[in-house]
Design a protein around this motif. Structure first.
Motif, PDB file in Angstrom:
ATOM      1  N   CYS A  61       0.821  -1.214   0.000  1.00  0.00           N
ATOM      2  CA  CYS A  61       0.000   0.000   0.000  1.00  0.00           C
ATOM      3  C   CYS A  61       0.855   1.265   0.000  1.00  0.00           C
ATOM      4  O   CYS A  61       0.432   2.308  -0.508  1.00  0.00           O
ATOM      5  N   LYS A  62       2.059   1.168   0.557  1.00  0.00           N
ATOM      6  CA  LYS A  62       2.941   2.332   0.607  1.00  0.00           C
ATOM      7  C   LYS A  62       3.534   2.657  -0.757  1.00  0.00           C
ATOM      8  O   LYS A  62       3.938   3.796  -1.013  1.00  0.00           O
ATOM      9  N   GLU A  63       3.603   1.666  -1.642  1.00  0.00           N
ATOM     10  CA  GLU A  63       4.174   1.892  -2.971  1.00  0.00           C
ATOM     11  C   GLU A  63       3.355   2.914  -3.744  1.00  0.00           C
ATOM     12  O   GLU A  63       3.887   3.834  -4.343  1.00  0.00           O
ATOM     13  N   SER A  64       2.050   2.716  -3.734  1.00  0.00           N
ATOM     14  CA  SER A  64       1.094   3.673  -4.318  1.00  0.00           C
ATOM     15  C   SER A  64      -0.307   3.176  -3.997  1.00  0.00           C
ATOM     16  O   SER A  64      -0.494   2.009  -3.652  1.00  0.00           O
ATOM     17  N   ALA A  65      -1.274   4.074  -4.128  1.00  0.00           N
ATOM     18  CA  ALA A  65      -2.644   3.731  -3.739  1.00  0.00           C
ATOM     19  C   ALA A  65      -3.240   2.682  -4.672  1.00  0.00           C
ATOM     20  O   ALA A  65      -2.955   2.655  -5.872  1.00  0.00           O
ATOM     21  N   TYR A  66      -4.068   1.804  -4.098  1.00  0.00           N
ATOM     22  CA  TYR A  66      -4.788   0.815  -4.897  1.00  0.00           C
ATOM     23  C   TYR A  66      -6.139   1.374  -5.313  1.00  0.00           C
ATOM     24  O   TYR A  66      -6.863   1.960  -4.508  1.00  0.00           O
ATOM     25  N   ASP A  67      -6.459   1.157  -6.576  1.00  0.00           N
ATOM     26  CA  ASP A  67      -7.768   1.566  -7.083  1.00  0.00           C
ATOM     27  C   ASP A  67      -8.847   0.588  -6.669  1.00  0.00           C
ATOM     28  O   ASP A  67      -9.986   0.972  -6.391  1.00  0.00           O
ATOM     29  N   VAL A  68      -8.484  -0.703  -6.639  1.00  0.00           N
ATOM     30  CA  VAL A  68      -9.459  -1.759  -6.355  1.00  0.00           C
ATOM     31  C   VAL A  68      -8.897  -2.725  -5.327  1.00  0.00           C
ATOM     32  O   VAL A  68      -7.755  -3.180  -5.435  1.00  0.00           O
ATOM     33  N   LEU A  69      -9.733  -3.067  -4.345  1.00  0.00           N
ATOM     34  CA  LEU A  69      -9.425  -4.102  -3.366  1.00  0.00           C
ATOM     35  C   LEU A  69     -10.428  -5.232  -3.559  1.00  0.00           C
ATOM     36  O   LEU A  69     -11.643  -4.992  -3.570  1.00  0.00           O
ATOM     37  N   ILE A  70      -9.922  -6.452  -3.734  1.00  0.00           N
ATOM     38  CA  ILE A  70     -10.784  -7.620  -3.888  1.00  0.00           C
ATOM     39  C   ILE A  70     -10.592  -8.512  -2.677  1.00  0.00           C
ATOM     40  O   ILE A  70      -9.465  -8.917  -2.357  1.00  0.00           O
ATOM     41  N   LEU A  71     -11.682  -8.826  -1.982  1.00  0.00           N
ATOM     42  CA  LEU A  71     -11.622  -9.551  -0.716  1.00  0.00           C
ATOM     43  C   LEU A  71     -12.284 -10.917  -0.834  1.00  0.00           C
ATOM     44  O   LEU A  71     -13.432 -11.023  -1.255  1.00  0.00           O
ATOM     45  N   GLN A  72     -11.550 -11.952  -0.426  1.00  0.00           N
ATOM     46  CA  GLN A  72     -12.059 -13.329  -0.429  1.00  0.00           C
ATOM     47  C   GLN A  72     -11.798 -13.947   0.938  1.00  0.00           C
ATOM     48  O   GLN A  72     -10.665 -14.051   1.378  1.00  0.00           O
ATOM     49  N   GLU A  73     -12.877 -14.336   1.599  1.00  0.00           N
ATOM     50  CA  GLU A  73     -12.785 -14.875   2.956  1.00  0.00           C
ATOM     51  C   GLU A  73     -12.607 -16.389   2.932  1.00  0.00           C
ATOM     52  O   GLU A  73     -12.911 -17.056   1.925  1.00  0.00           O
ATOM     53  N   GLN A  74     -12.112 -16.923   4.046  1.00  0.00           N
ATOM     54  CA  GLN A  74     -12.040 -18.376   4.213  1.00  0.00           C
ATOM     55  C   GLN A  74     -13.406 -18.991   3.906  1.00  0.00           C
ATOM     56  O   GLN A  74     -14.446 -18.418   4.238  1.00  0.00           O
TER      57      GLN A  74
END
Length: 217
Positions: A61-74
């Motif tokens: 995240c420190k490298e540069s901002a993410y446009d999209v976060l994709i979340l997959q749970e157990q």
């Protein structure tokens, strides 16, 4: 577009992030797909400063901002431990601060899996329960859902000869991972990829899979 995927083996089987990247590249989409995954990992672990992979998420995240976060749970946590699931979702969004969050809603276990007997679920009831839990979490954070599990269910109903599961009745086959990448692509881009030559899937099966993914998501 920078995309970060947080999940576990349902994400990394057959390197699904790489499949998604290949679809972007083939279709001329300027995107970079990153991922942080580990077997059996729960989303809430990403928010634990003492967790080994938490530092990796922070560093990305420190490298540069993410446009999209994709979340997959157990696999079953959204149904069996919804509050923990929601805490993990909210914590990951707060940690990454993406412009857009997409939930990767997974599938019910295949018939014959001991987990179904343990909880008294069927493939259909687990698929529907997971979809409802992911939808509820998405509403809480103002996010969206890529309903991969619903795609699995509808493909199996229409084309039972297409194998979407690993022999363990839980993880995706290669085709199952392609279905996940296609569903996420459509959710992000608002339409199916124009070309899919990068997918090593029988042409007739791929046409069928794409048709179902397009109709579900």
């Amino acid at each position: 577009m920078r995309v970060l995927m947080l999940g576990n083996s349902y994400t990394y089987f057959f390197d699904m992030p790489k499949i998604l990247q290949a679809l972007f590249d083939e279709n001329g989409v300027d995107a970079q797909v990153d991922s942080v995954t580990a077997g059996g990992r729960r989303l809430v672990q990403n928010t634990d400063e003492g967790d080994a992979l938490h530092a990796e998420v922070v560093a990305k995240c420190k490298e540069s901002a993410y446009d999209v976060l994709i979340l997959q749970e157990q696999s079953h946590t959204p149904m069996s431990h919804y509050r923990e699931f929601l805490r993990g979702v909210c914590g990951c969004v707060e940690l990454v601060k993406p412009a857009r969050t997409v939930m990767y809603a997974t599938w019910g276990r295949r018939e014959g899996c001991d987990l179904l007997d343990e909880f008294g679920w069927t493939n259909q009831s687990m698929t529907e329960g997971l979809a409802a839990a992911y939808d509820a979490a998405a509403r809480k954070i103002g996010g969206e859902c890529a309903h991969v599990g619903k795609c699995f269910f509808e493909i199996r109903r229409a084309y039972p000869g297409i194998e979407l599961y690993d022999p363990d009745h839980s993880h995706p086959s290669y085709v199952g991972s392609c279905v996940a990448a296609l569903a996420i692509y459509k959710k992000l881009m608002g339409g199916m990829p124009a070309t899919t030559a990068c997918l090593d899937v029988d042409a007739e099966d791929l046409t069928r899979v794409c048709s179902v993914v397009d109709s579900v998501n």
